[in-house]
Design an enzyme around this catalytic site. Sequence first.
Site, PDB file in Angstrom:
ATOM      1  N   ASP A  26       0.848  -1.185   0.000  1.00  0.00           N
ATOM      2  CA  ASP A  26       0.000   0.000   0.000  1.00  0.00           C
ATOM      3  C   ASP A  26       0.891   1.246   0.000  1.00  0.00           C
ATOM      4  O   ASP A  26       1.882   1.322   0.721  1.00  0.00           O
ATOM      5  CB  ASP A  26      -0.917  -0.007   1.232  1.00  0.00           C
ATOM      6  CG  ASP A  26      -2.063   0.975   1.092  1.00  0.00           C
ATOM      7  OD1 ASP A  26      -3.215   0.530   0.975  1.00  0.00           O
ATOM      8  OD2 ASP A  26      -1.797   2.204   1.118  1.00  0.00           O
ATOM      9  N   ILE A  27       0.505   2.223  -0.791  1.00  0.00           N
ATOM     10  CA  ILE A  27       1.316   3.443  -0.931  1.00  0.00           C
ATOM     11  C   ILE A  27       1.265   4.307   0.330  1.00  0.00           C
ATOM     12  O   ILE A  27       2.143   5.142   0.552  1.00  0.00           O
ATOM     13  CB  ILE A  27       0.840   4.234  -2.179  1.00  0.00           C
ATOM     14  CG1 ILE A  27       1.926   5.134  -2.710  1.00  0.00           C
ATOM     15  CG2 ILE A  27      -0.441   5.001  -1.886  1.00  0.00           C
ATOM     16  CD1 ILE A  27       1.629   5.697  -4.093  1.00  0.00           C
ATOM     17  N   VAL A  51     -10.869   2.671  -3.856  1.00  0.00           N
ATOM     18  CA  VAL A  51     -10.533   2.186  -5.198  1.00  0.00           C
ATOM     19  C   VAL A  51     -11.504   1.066  -5.550  1.00  0.00           C
ATOM     20  O   VAL A  51     -11.568   0.039  -4.862  1.00  0.00           O
ATOM     21  CB  VAL A  51      -9.074   1.690  -5.262  1.00  0.00           C
ATOM     22  CG1 VAL A  51      -8.754   1.192  -6.670  1.00  0.00           C
ATOM     23  CG2 VAL A  51      -8.106   2.792  -4.846  1.00  0.00           C
ATOM     24  N   HIS A  53     -10.098  -5.586  -3.608  1.00  0.00           N
ATOM     25  CA  HIS A  53      -8.802  -5.814  -2.980  1.00  0.00           C
ATOM     26  C   HIS A  53      -8.976  -6.160  -1.520  1.00  0.00           C
ATOM     27  O   HIS A  53      -9.907  -5.705  -0.862  1.00  0.00           O
ATOM     28  CB  HIS A  53      -7.892  -4.583  -3.125  1.00  0.00           C
ATOM     29  CG  HIS A  53      -8.498  -3.303  -2.645  1.00  0.00           C
ATOM     30  ND1 HIS A  53      -9.426  -2.597  -3.386  1.00  0.00           N
ATOM     31  CD2 HIS A  53      -8.334  -2.614  -1.500  1.00  0.00           C
ATOM     32  CE1 HIS A  53      -9.788  -1.518  -2.722  1.00  0.00           C
ATOM     33  NE2 HIS A  53      -9.154  -1.504  -1.563  1.00  0.00           N
ATOM     34  N   MET A  54      -8.039  -6.955  -1.025  1.00  0.00           N
ATOM     35  CA  MET A  54      -7.974  -7.331   0.383  1.00  0.00           C
ATOM     36  C   MET A  54      -6.751  -6.645   0.976  1.00  0.00           C
ATOM     37  O   MET A  54      -5.665  -6.699   0.400  1.00  0.00           O
ATOM     38  CB  MET A  54      -7.837  -8.852   0.481  1.00  0.00           C
ATOM     39  CG  MET A  54      -7.582  -9.383   1.868  1.00  0.00           C
ATOM     40  SD  MET A  54      -7.234 -11.168   1.785  1.00  0.00           S
ATOM     41  CE  MET A  54      -8.892 -11.820   1.642  1.00  0.00           C
ATOM     42  N   HIS A  55      -6.956  -5.971   2.130  1.00  0.00           N
ATOM     43  CA  HIS A  55      -5.828  -5.405   2.862  1.00  0.00           C
ATOM     44  C   HIS A  55      -5.256  -6.478   3.784  1.00  0.00           C
ATOM     45  O   HIS A  55      -6.013  -7.177   4.471  1.00  0.00           O
ATOM     46  CB  HIS A  55      -6.284  -4.236   3.747  1.00  0.00           C
ATOM     47  CG  HIS A  55      -6.812  -3.046   3.008  1.00  0.00           C
ATOM     48  ND1 HIS A  55      -6.078  -1.892   2.833  1.00  0.00           N
ATOM     49  CD2 HIS A  55      -8.013  -2.820   2.414  1.00  0.00           C
ATOM     50  CE1 HIS A  55      -6.806  -1.000   2.167  1.00  0.00           C
ATOM     51  NE2 HIS A  55      -7.990  -1.543   1.906  1.00  0.00           N
TER      52      HIS A  55
END
Length: 117
Positions: free
Chosen positions: A30-31, A95, A99-101
Site C-alpha cells: 500500500d502506498i 478504489v 482488494h484485500m488489505h
Amino acid sequence: MSDTIFTKIVRREIPADILYQDDLVTAFRDINPRAPTHILIVTNKPIPTAADVESEDEAALGRMFTVARKLSEQHSLERGYRLMVNCKEHAHQEVYHLHMHLFGGRPLGPMLVSVDD
Ligand code: AMP
C-alpha cells in the site's frame, strides 16, 4: 467501466512495489501504509466491489487467502494479522477494484471502536 489505478498496476502500466503475481491475483505494498506491513491483494480481473463477485470468481477469491497466508509467513506475522475488504461508501472504499488489505507487524487494536464510530 474505466480502468482503476489497480487495473493499471496489475497490467504493470504504472509502478508499484509488487510482491507477488500469478494468473488470478496481484499483491503490492500500500502506498500509504497504516501498519508496519500493509499489503494489498487484488484480483487481476477488475471486479469493482465485494458486492459484484460471482461464483466464477471463487478461485480468485480463494487465492487471495492463500496468498495472504504466504505473505504473512514471508513477513513474520506469526503473532497475527488482519485481512480487510471495504465494500462501497459506508466502508469508505476508495478504489473500485476488489482488494484485500493485509495488515500486521504490531497490535492492531479492536476491529471497530464502538457502534457509533
Ligand atoms: P480502500 O479504501 O479499501 O479502497 O483502500 C484503497 C487503498 O489503496 C488505500 O489504502 C490507499 O493507500 C491505496 N492506494 C491507492 N493508490 C495506490 C497506489 N498507486 N499504490 C498502492 N496503493 C495505493
